[in-house]
Write an enzyme that holds these catalytic residues in place. Structure first.
Site, PDB file in Angstrom:
ATOM      1  N   GLU A 102     -29.082  74.095 -41.539  1.00 37.40           N
ATOM      2  CA  GLU A 102     -29.469  73.111 -42.564  1.00 37.40           C
ATOM      3  C   GLU A 102     -28.311  72.159 -42.882  1.00 37.40           C
ATOM      4  OE1 GLU A 102     -30.238  74.625 -46.633  1.00 37.40           O
ATOM      5  OE2 GLU A 102     -29.286  76.489 -45.989  1.00 37.40           O
ATOM      6  N   ARG A 150     -11.209  70.097 -21.746  1.00 37.94           N
ATOM      7  CA  ARG A 150     -10.952  68.662 -21.641  1.00 37.94           C
ATOM      8  C   ARG A 150     -12.289  67.911 -21.595  1.00 37.94           C
ATOM      9  NH1 ARG A 150     -10.010  65.453 -17.254  1.00 37.94           N
ATOM     10  NH2 ARG A 150     -10.024  67.195 -15.793  1.00 37.94           N
ATOM     11  N   HIS A 185     -33.860  76.753 -45.672  1.00 35.75           N
ATOM     12  CA  HIS A 185     -32.870  77.519 -46.405  1.00 35.75           C
ATOM     13  C   HIS A 185     -33.233  78.994 -46.417  1.00 35.75           C
ATOM     14  CE1 HIS A 185     -29.580  77.914 -49.191  1.00 35.75           C
ATOM     15  NE2 HIS A 185     -30.346  78.627 -49.992  1.00 35.75           N
ATOM     16  N   THR A 213     -27.975  73.469 -14.593  1.00 30.95           N
ATOM     17  CA  THR A 213     -29.308  73.780 -14.069  1.00 30.95           C
ATOM     18  C   THR A 213     -30.389  72.819 -14.581  1.00 30.95           C
ATOM     19  OG1 THR A 213     -28.825  76.073 -13.627  1.00 30.95           O
ATOM     20  CG2 THR A 213     -31.111  75.567 -14.110  1.00 30.95           C
ATOM     21  N   TYR A 259     -38.925  84.300  -7.901  1.00 30.93           N
ATOM     22  CA  TYR A 259     -38.730  83.031  -7.180  1.00 30.93           C
ATOM     23  C   TYR A 259     -39.478  83.039  -5.855  1.00 30.93           C
ATOM     24  CZ  TYR A 259     -35.543  80.446 -10.158  1.00 30.93           C
ATOM     25  OH  TYR A 259     -35.023  79.706 -11.187  1.00 30.93           O
ATOM     26  N   GLU A 315     -15.816  81.014 -21.170  1.00 33.36           N
ATOM     27  CA  GLU A 315     -16.927  81.963 -21.292  1.00 33.36           C
ATOM     28  C   GLU A 315     -16.495  83.366 -20.859  1.00 33.36           C
ATOM     29  OE1 GLU A 315     -20.224  80.209 -19.151  1.00 33.36           O
ATOM     30  OE2 GLU A 315     -20.806  78.990 -20.877  1.00 33.36           O
ATOM     31  N   GLY A 339      -7.716  78.643 -15.907  1.00 32.58           N
ATOM     32  CA  GLY A 339      -8.597  77.484 -16.035  1.00 32.58           C
ATOM     33  C   GLY A 339      -8.933  77.236 -17.493  1.00 32.58           C
ATOM     34  N   GLY A 341     -12.022  75.335 -18.288  1.00 29.31           N
ATOM     35  CA  GLY A 341     -13.366  74.741 -18.337  1.00 29.31           C
ATOM     36  C   GLY A 341     -14.379  75.748 -18.857  1.00 29.31           C
ATOM     37  N   TYR A 342     -15.638  75.457 -18.605  1.00 29.85           N
ATOM     38  CA  TYR A 342     -16.748  76.306 -19.071  1.00 29.85           C
ATOM     39  C   TYR A 342     -16.537  77.772 -18.686  1.00 29.85           C
ATOM     40  CZ  TYR A 342     -20.230  72.492 -19.894  1.00 29.85           C
ATOM     41  OH  TYR A 342     -20.942  71.420 -20.352  1.00 29.85           O
ATOM     42  N   CYS A 396     -25.569  81.147 -14.793  1.00 29.57           N
ATOM     43  CA  CYS A 396     -26.164  81.163 -16.142  1.00 29.57           C
ATOM     44  C   CYS A 396     -26.757  82.511 -16.548  1.00 29.57           C
ATOM     45  CB  CYS A 396     -27.279  80.129 -16.256  1.00 29.57           C
ATOM     46  SG  CYS A 396     -27.125  78.702 -15.192  1.00 29.57           S
ATOM     47  N   THR A 436     -27.068  79.686  -7.623  1.00 32.66           N
ATOM     48  CA  THR A 436     -25.956  80.083  -8.494  1.00 32.66           C
ATOM     49  C   THR A 436     -26.461  80.539  -9.852  1.00 32.66           C
ATOM     50  OG1 THR A 436     -24.510  78.506  -7.387  1.00 32.66           O
ATOM     51  CG2 THR A 436     -23.821  79.263  -9.555  1.00 32.66           C
ATOM     52  N   CYS A 437     -27.340  79.754 -10.463  1.00 38.23           N
ATOM     53  CA  CYS A 437     -27.764  80.017 -11.847  1.00 38.23           C
ATOM     54  C   CYS A 437     -28.317  81.425 -12.002  1.00 38.23           C
ATOM     55  CB  CYS A 437     -28.796  78.979 -12.256  1.00 38.23           C
ATOM     56  SG  CYS A 437     -29.453  79.261 -13.905  1.00 38.23           S
ATOM     57  N   ALA A 470     -24.349  73.660 -23.739  1.00 38.10           N
ATOM     58  CA  ALA A 470     -23.731  74.729 -24.532  1.00 38.10           C
ATOM     59  C   ALA A 470     -22.674  75.419 -23.695  1.00 38.10           C
ATOM     60  CB  ALA A 470     -24.782  75.742 -24.963  1.00 38.10           C
ATOM     61  N   ALA A 497     -29.572  76.336   7.287  1.00 34.82           N
ATOM     62  CA  ALA A 497     -30.098  75.254   8.118  1.00 34.82           C
ATOM     63  C   ALA A 497     -28.990  74.262   8.464  1.00 34.82           C
ATOM     64  CB  ALA A 497     -31.219  74.546   7.379  1.00 34.82           C
ATOM     65  N   LYS A 536     -24.328  85.622 -16.569  1.00 34.54           N
ATOM     66  CA  LYS A 536     -23.317  85.290 -17.584  1.00 34.54           C
ATOM     67  C   LYS A 536     -23.881  85.483 -18.996  1.00 34.54           C
ATOM     68  CE  LYS A 536     -23.472  81.678 -19.419  1.00 34.54           C
ATOM     69  NZ  LYS A 536     -23.032  80.417 -18.894  1.00 34.54           N
TER      70      LYS A 536
HETATM   71  P1  NDP Z   1     -14.580  73.000 -14.752  1.00 28.81           P
HETATM   72  O1  NDP Z   1     -14.502  71.815 -13.884  1.00 28.81           O
HETATM   73  O2  NDP Z   1     -15.371  72.951 -16.004  1.00 28.81           O
HETATM   74  O3  NDP Z   1     -13.121  73.465 -15.138  1.00 28.81           O
HETATM   75  C1  NDP Z   1     -12.135  73.695 -14.174  1.00 28.81           C
HETATM   76  C2  NDP Z   1     -10.852  74.036 -14.867  1.00 28.81           C
HETATM   77  O4  NDP Z   1      -9.871  74.389 -13.901  1.00 28.81           O
HETATM   78  C3  NDP Z   1     -10.296  72.871 -15.660  1.00 28.81           C
HETATM   79  O5  NDP Z   1      -9.791  73.369 -16.876  1.00 28.81           O
HETATM   80  C4  NDP Z   1      -9.174  72.359 -14.764  1.00 28.81           C
HETATM   81  O6  NDP Z   1      -8.111  71.789 -15.471  1.00 28.81           O
HETATM   82  C5  NDP Z   1      -8.710  73.635 -14.119  1.00 28.81           C
HETATM   83  N1  NDP Z   1      -8.050  73.384 -12.837  1.00 28.81           N
HETATM   84  C6  NDP Z   1      -8.478  72.601 -11.820  1.00 28.81           C
HETATM   85  N2  NDP Z   1      -7.595  72.609 -10.809  1.00 28.81           N
HETATM   86  C7  NDP Z   1      -6.580  73.428 -11.183  1.00 28.81           C
HETATM   87  C8  NDP Z   1      -5.373  73.824 -10.587  1.00 28.81           C
HETATM   88  N3  NDP Z   1      -5.009  73.381  -9.378  1.00 28.81           N
HETATM   89  N4  NDP Z   1      -4.559  74.666 -11.262  1.00 28.81           N
HETATM   90  C9  NDP Z   1      -4.904  75.097 -12.489  1.00 28.81           C
HETATM   91  N5  NDP Z   1      -6.042  74.747 -13.121  1.00 28.81           N
HETATM   92  C10 NDP Z   1      -6.870  73.916 -12.484  1.00 28.81           C
HETATM   93  O7  NDP Z   1     -15.057  74.160 -13.782  1.00 28.81           O
HETATM   94  P2  NDP Z   1     -15.595  75.612 -14.010  1.00 28.81           P
HETATM   95  O8  NDP Z   1     -15.154  76.329 -12.793  1.00 28.81           O
HETATM   96  O9  NDP Z   1     -15.236  76.161 -15.332  1.00 28.81           O
HETATM   97  O10 NDP Z   1     -17.172  75.401 -13.997  1.00 28.81           O
HETATM   98  C11 NDP Z   1     -17.816  74.617 -13.011  1.00 28.81           C
HETATM   99  C12 NDP Z   1     -18.969  73.882 -13.590  1.00 28.81           C
HETATM  100  O11 NDP Z   1     -20.062  74.756 -13.764  1.00 28.81           O
HETATM  101  C13 NDP Z   1     -18.725  73.299 -14.981  1.00 28.81           C
HETATM  102  O12 NDP Z   1     -18.129  72.036 -14.951  1.00 28.81           O
HETATM  103  C14 NDP Z   1     -20.100  73.235 -15.562  1.00 28.81           C
HETATM  104  O13 NDP Z   1     -20.683  71.999 -15.252  1.00 28.81           O
HETATM  105  C15 NDP Z   1     -20.842  74.353 -14.862  1.00 28.81           C
HETATM  106  N6  NDP Z   1     -21.007  75.485 -15.800  1.00 28.81           N
HETATM  107  C16 NDP Z   1     -21.813  75.315 -16.864  1.00 28.81           C
HETATM  108  C17 NDP Z   1     -21.979  76.321 -17.783  1.00 28.81           C
HETATM  109  C18 NDP Z   1     -22.852  76.119 -18.957  1.00 28.81           C
HETATM  110  O14 NDP Z   1     -23.676  75.222 -18.963  1.00 28.81           O
HETATM  111  N7  NDP Z   1     -22.686  76.905 -20.017  1.00 28.81           N
HETATM  112  C19 NDP Z   1     -21.306  77.599 -17.623  1.00 28.81           C
HETATM  113  C20 NDP Z   1     -20.453  77.667 -16.476  1.00 28.81           C
HETATM  114  C21 NDP Z   1     -20.327  76.634 -15.602  1.00 28.81           C
HETATM  115  P3  NDP Z   1      -8.139  70.263 -16.014  1.00 28.81           P
HETATM  116  O15 NDP Z   1      -9.058  70.263 -17.193  1.00 28.81           O
HETATM  117  O16 NDP Z   1      -6.729  70.030 -16.393  1.00 28.81           O
HETATM  118  O17 NDP Z   1      -8.598  69.428 -14.875  1.00 28.81           O
END
Ligand code: NDP
Length: 453
Positions: free
Chosen positions: A442, A205, A437, A311, A100, A182, A175, A177-178, A48, A42-43, A342, A116, A51
């Site tokens: 800083e 969250r 500086h 990763t 790789y 991003e 969504g 999350g990350y 990563c 994936t990365c 990050a 596999a 992205k």
């Molecule tokens: P996340 O788990 O971070 O976020 C998923 C999001 O989807 C949450 O906001 C969640 O809401 C929401 N969600 C879940 N179920 C539903 C639903 N049924 N309806 C609507 N919204 C929903 O997952 P991501 O897909 O963003 O990323 C996966 C993982 O990949 C991350 O957790 C991270 O560990 C990794 N990643 C890391 C990065 C980095 O290091 N920069 C970059 C990208 C990914 P709620 O919060 O309410 O549960």
């Protein structure tokens, strides 16, 4: 040497699998890896690396605007060409795939193309061949998960978003999350009308509340349309796009909807059920400190085990796994505390240790030091972008238990601060450090008066 064909058979050539294979081979182990998709996982392919390349591309938007205040005249408004970015990205990923392959080859690891299946505790079947191994490592990672709702089939997931034929002029991401923040920043920066829809009252969250609020305000200022407390009710296909109806009644017509709603372990077809391998509640594989599953010759690491999906975590787990199983002496369990991370939204978030809220739960008394300022660069650029830096200190011990930043290159800054937090340094240590500086970073060694206790 065992009587098996291999000492270690790795399923999955992602970050964790490749690192484990190479490191084990370096100890003299006979190692094979099976991969049915792309080298680097994936990365490298859909995470990563591409992205970050797209994030760089999106940052030019601000850079062109910031340049005016420094005397640069752009003869004509810059235009953005999606196929150039996409195809240059494809070329770079191909180069990394090749690297790789070479790494495995040079390490003497056999690479087998195919998915596999685990047949028994010491046998796998791949590409029509049965292979035995003393240890089998499942490092197959995760896969995007999308909830079902009317029209959910019209969404794209994060595997599909990188190679779009045409640039989406109107983009919506579901969504909070990350991936959601991003990609909202990326497509907004590249010039799309961008919407982010999140079911909760504020995205990210689990992150520090002030960081979340600050990021909301900054992303809003950059033009991302944020819709909180709403979900997608339906998506209908139109002749020229998609009609997205939200649970709050709002309707948006867009070209692309990205569902960034989390990832799940990618276990289908691996045959783990027939071995009775125990799973966690979230369907990830349960492992002990030595990365052994409930069948001790079958190991697992990385995203498929449900820990932090990062990763560097998979890489560290691979090093620990090899030390445990192929090293001279058993090693201590991996420590998952204070892992810096990050988020490459714009501006970036960098964070290590506890949020203010978690620190309040854990300690009797804390001190919070924070600075919210306009970076020097923007005194001339005219940009309204601000920067947040924040330290959380356990009052009794003076130890810095959390550090957070929202601002340019926050990941780069927090990587350094992460060493100090990991080492358990005190606020007095931070204060005794002479600053560099003029930098933004800083601030982390010059904040003297607590913002609150
Ligand atoms: P996340 O788990 O971070 O976020 C998923 C999001 O989807 C949450 O906001 C969640 O809401 C929401 N969600 C879940 N179920 C539903 C639903 N049924 N309806 C609507 N919204 C929903 O997952 P991501 O897909 O963003 O990323 C996966 C993982 O990949 C991350 O957790 C991270 O560990 C990794 N990643 C890391 C990065 C980095 O290091 N920069 C970059 C990208 C990914 P709620 O919060 O309410 O549960």
């Amino acid at each position: 040497m065992s009587n098996f064909d291999y000492d270690l058979f790795v399923i999955g050539a992602g970050s964790g699998g490749v690192r484990a294979a190479r490191t084990a081979a370096a100890t003299g182990a006979r190692v094979a890896v099976a991969e049915d998709r792309y080298l680097g996982g994936t990365c490298v392919n859909v995470g990563c690396v591409p992205k970050k390349l797209y994030s760089y591309a999106a940052h030019f938007h601000d850079a062109f605007e910031d340049a005016h205040g420094f005397g640069w005249q752009l003869e004509q408004a810059p235009t953005f060409d999606w196929p150039t970015l996409r195809d240059n990205k494809i070329g770079e990923i191909k180069r990394l795939n090749g690297i790789y392959g070479k790494l495995l080859d040079n390490a003497g690891v056999r690479l087998i193309n195919g998915r596999a299946t685990v047949i028994d505790a010491h046998t796998v079947e791949v590409a029509g061949e049965q292979v035995s191994a003393e240890k089998i490592l499942v490092a197959v990672g995760g896969w995007p998960w999308v909830p079902e709702f009317p029209g959910s089939e019209h969404t794209l997931n994060s595997n599909q978003i990188f190679d779009l034929d045409a640039f989406p002029k109107r983009f919506l991401v579901l969504g909070g999350g990350y991936i959601a923040v991003e990609f909202a920043s990326i497509f907004n920066g590249l010039g799309a009308e961008t919407h982010l829809v999140y079911r909760g009252e504020l995205f990210l969250r689990g992150f520090d509340q002030e960081v979340r609020e600050f990021t909301r305000d900054e992303m809003g200022k950059k033009g991302v349309n944020l819709h909180f407390g709403a979900n997608i009710e339906t998506i209908e296909k139109l002749d020229d796009g998609l009609k997205v109806t939200l649970t709050n009644g709002d309707v948006h017509e867009v070209d692309v909807v990205l569902a960034a709603t989390g990832r799940k372990p990618h276990l289908q077809g691996l045959g783990l059920e027939q071995l009775g391998i125990e799973l966690n509640e979230d369907a990830s594989i349960k492992v002990n400190d030595r990365f052994e599953t409930s069948v001790p010759s079958v190991l697992a690491l990385g995203d498929v085990t449900g820990g932090p999906e990062l990763t560097p975590v998979a890489l560290a787990e691979a090093m620990h796994l090899v030390a445990h199983h192929f090293g001279e002496a058993p090693k201590a369990a991996m420590n998952y505390d204070n892992i810096a991370t990050a988020v490459f939204c714009h501006p970036n978030i960098g964070t290590v240790g506890l949020s203010e809220e978690k620190a309040r739960e854990k300690y009797d008394a804390i001190r919070v030091y924070s600075a919210d300022f306009r970076p020097m660069k923007h005194t001339l650029s005219g940009s309204e972008e601000r920067c947040l830096m924040k330290l959380i200190v356990d009052d009794a011990s003076d130890v810095v238990v959390g550090a957070h930043m929202v601002g340019e290159e926050a990941g780069e800054v927090i990587q350094g601060i992460g060493i100090a937090v990991r080492a358990g340094l005190t606020k007095a240590d931070f204060d005794a450090t002479v600053g560099i500086h003029p930098t933004g970073a800083e601030e982390f060694v010059t904040m003297r008066t607590p913002t609150r206790n």
